[in-house]
Motif scaffolding. Structure first.
Motif, mmCIF file in Angstrom:
data_model
loop_
_atom_site.group_PDB
_atom_site.id
_atom_site.type_symbol
_atom_site.label_atom_id
_atom_site.label_comp_id
_atom_site.label_asym_id
_atom_site.label_seq_id
_atom_site.Cartn_x
_atom_site.Cartn_y
_atom_site.Cartn_z
ATOM 1 N N GLY A 1 -19.492 49.474 48.736
ATOM 2 C CA GLY A 1 -18.513 48.425 49.040
ATOM 3 C C GLY A 1 -19.009 47.061 48.608
ATOM 4 O O GLY A 1 -19.858 46.924 47.727
ATOM 5 N N ARG A 2 -18.542 46.052 49.315
ATOM 6 C CA ARG A 2 -18.768 44.698 48.792
ATOM 7 C C ARG A 2 -20.187 44.181 48.982
ATOM 8 O O ARG A 2 -20.527 43.141 48.435
ATOM 9 C CB ARG A 2 -17.766 43.727 49.402
ATOM 10 N N CYS A 3 -21.031 44.892 49.763
ATOM 11 C CA CYS A 3 -22.417 44.406 49.927
ATOM 12 C C CYS A 3 -23.361 44.941 48.866
ATOM 13 O O CYS A 3 -24.533 44.616 48.849
ATOM 14 C CB CYS A 3 -22.939 44.755 51.323
ATOM 15 N N MET A 4 -22.852 45.785 47.942
ATOM 16 C CA MET A 4 -23.754 46.371 46.937
ATOM 17 C C MET A 4 -24.350 45.290 46.025
ATOM 18 O O MET A 4 -23.982 44.118 46.118
ATOM 19 C CB MET A 4 -23.012 47.407 46.092
ATOM 20 N N GLY A 5 -25.240 45.704 45.131
ATOM 21 C CA GLY A 5 -25.934 44.750 44.278
ATOM 22 C C GLY A 5 -25.038 44.192 43.187
ATOM 23 O O GLY A 5 -24.759 44.853 42.184
ATOM 24 N N VAL A 6 -24.560 42.972 43.395
ATOM 25 C CA VAL A 6 -23.675 42.328 42.425
ATOM 26 C C VAL A 6 -23.882 40.819 42.506
ATOM 27 O O VAL A 6 -24.151 40.295 43.584
ATOM 28 C CB VAL A 6 -22.202 42.723 42.704
ATOM 29 N N GLU A 7 -23.782 40.144 41.363
ATOM 30 C CA GLU A 7 -23.867 38.677 41.379
ATOM 31 C C GLU A 7 -22.694 38.112 42.175
ATOM 32 O O GLU A 7 -21.542 38.520 41.926
ATOM 33 C CB GLU A 7 -23.708 38.133 39.953
ATOM 34 N N PRO A 8 -22.942 37.164 43.080
ATOM 35 C CA PRO A 8 -21.830 36.596 43.856
ATOM 36 C C PRO A 8 -20.677 36.101 42.972
ATOM 37 O O PRO A 8 -19.521 36.247 43.318
ATOM 38 C CB PRO A 8 -22.477 35.434 44.607
ATOM 39 N N ARG A 9 -21.005 35.587 41.807
ATOM 40 C CA ARG A 9 -19.974 35.016 40.921
ATOM 41 C C ARG A 9 -18.963 36.063 40.452
ATOM 42 O O ARG A 9 -17.825 35.727 40.096
ATOM 43 C CB ARG A 9 -20.684 34.387 39.722
ATOM 44 N N ILE A 10 -19.359 37.341 40.414
ATOM 45 C CA ILE A 10 -18.410 38.367 39.953
ATOM 46 C C ILE A 10 -18.028 39.330 41.076
ATOM 47 O O ILE A 10 -17.643 40.464 40.834
ATOM 48 C CB ILE A 10 -18.952 39.151 38.733
ATOM 49 N N GLN A 11 -18.129 38.866 42.311
ATOM 50 C CA GLN A 11 -17.832 39.757 43.439
ATOM 51 C C GLN A 11 -16.425 40.362 43.350
ATOM 52 O O GLN A 11 -16.185 41.475 43.804
ATOM 53 C CB GLN A 11 -17.981 39.003 44.759
ATOM 54 N N ASP A 12 -15.486 39.635 42.747
ATOM 55 C CA ASP A 12 -14.118 40.159 42.644
ATOM 56 C C ASP A 12 -14.055 41.460 41.850
ATOM 57 O O ASP A 12 -13.094 42.217 41.969
ATOM 58 C CB ASP A 12 -13.195 39.131 41.991
ATOM 59 N N ALA A 13 -15.046 41.723 41.040
ATOM 60 C CA ALA A 13 -15.048 42.948 40.236
ATOM 61 C C ALA A 13 -15.260 44.193 41.088
ATOM 62 O O ALA A 13 -14.923 45.306 40.671
ATOM 63 C CB ALA A 13 -16.129 42.862 39.165
ATOM 64 N N ILE A 14 -15.816 44.022 42.293
ATOM 65 C CA ILE A 14 -16.175 45.218 43.077
ATOM 66 C C ILE A 14 -15.655 45.188 44.517
ATOM 67 O O ILE A 14 -15.772 46.172 45.229
ATOM 68 C CB ILE A 14 -17.702 45.447 43.109
#
Ligand SMILES: Cc1cc2nc3c(=O)[nH]c(=O)nc-3n(C[C@H](O)[C@H](O)[C@H](O)COP(=O)(O)OP(=O)(O)OC[C@H]3O[C@@H](n4cnc5c(N)ncnc54)[C@H](O)[C@@H]3O)c2cc1C
Length: 159
Positions: free
Chosen positions: A99-112
């Motif tokens: 879900g949304r806490c996975m490893g992703v740059e905050p700037r592209i959070q909308d992608a996941i």
């Protein structure tokens, strides 16, 4: 919203609030440091990964944590794969992210952070957890092909 609807629409003139959510929803907050951090470059080049377990949508964007608006928003005409490593925390054993806490740059959070990707990564994390039991291994050692085969068998779209 309620005042707006009651004031403007005839059908809502007699309406009243029965209940509301117990908590305000928050679109974006913190993310774990994972062994791969999905980044803007991954999205822009529609990255493919040998350990793909889901697809991220082509949205570069994030919400202003202090406000109610987009801090940044851009739509791309492509999707990229989410590698299993985005679910594996860098510093903690015995834990999988989804879900949304996975490893992703905050700037592209909308992608996941939308529900389809959250469900897909949740399904992958659950399947991987089952494989750690079957293979008696750590989450970082989960065999990728059996994981992908199990996900595809259950209808996951990986490419
Ligand atoms: C206002 C709003 C509107 C949105 N609209 C849309 C939309 O239209 N379409 C869309 O696709 N997405 C939408 N989203 C985004 C999407 O709903 C969320 O990003 C997504 O549901 C996040 O899923 P998740 O599994 O990461 O987290 P969550 O759905 O937040 O699930 C986390 C769960 O963990 C539980 N939990 C927390 N702490 C503990 C604990 N200590 N022990 C046990 N359980 C715990 C919580 O109760 C919760 O059930 C919206 C989000 C918001 C806030």
């Amino acid at each position: 919203m309620f005042e707006y609807l009651r004031g403007r629409l005839d059908a809502f003139k007699e309406a009243y609030v029965v209940s509301s959510g117990v908590q305000a929803g928050i679109r974006q907050s913190r993310n774990f440091r994972a062994t791969h951090t999905l980044c803007e470059d991954d999205l822009r080049r529609a990255a493919r990964f040998d350990d793909a377990i889901a697809l991220a949508v082509g949205l570069i964007g994030s919400h202003d944590p202090a406000g109610s608006h987009y801090a940044y928003h851009e739509r791309l005409d492509r999707v990229c794969q989410v590698p299993y490593r985005c679910l594996v925390p860098k510093e903690t054993d015995g834990l999988l992210l989804s879900g949304r806490c996975m490893g992703v740059e905050p700037r592209i959070q909308d992608a996941i952070r939308h529900m389809p990707v959250c469900m897909a990564t949740g399904s992958a994390a659950g399947t991987a957890a089952a494989l750690t039991v079957r293979h008696e291994c750590q989450v970082a050692e989960v065999p990728i092909k059996p994981l992908q085969n199990a996900l595809r068998t259950n209808g996951a779209i990986l490419e």
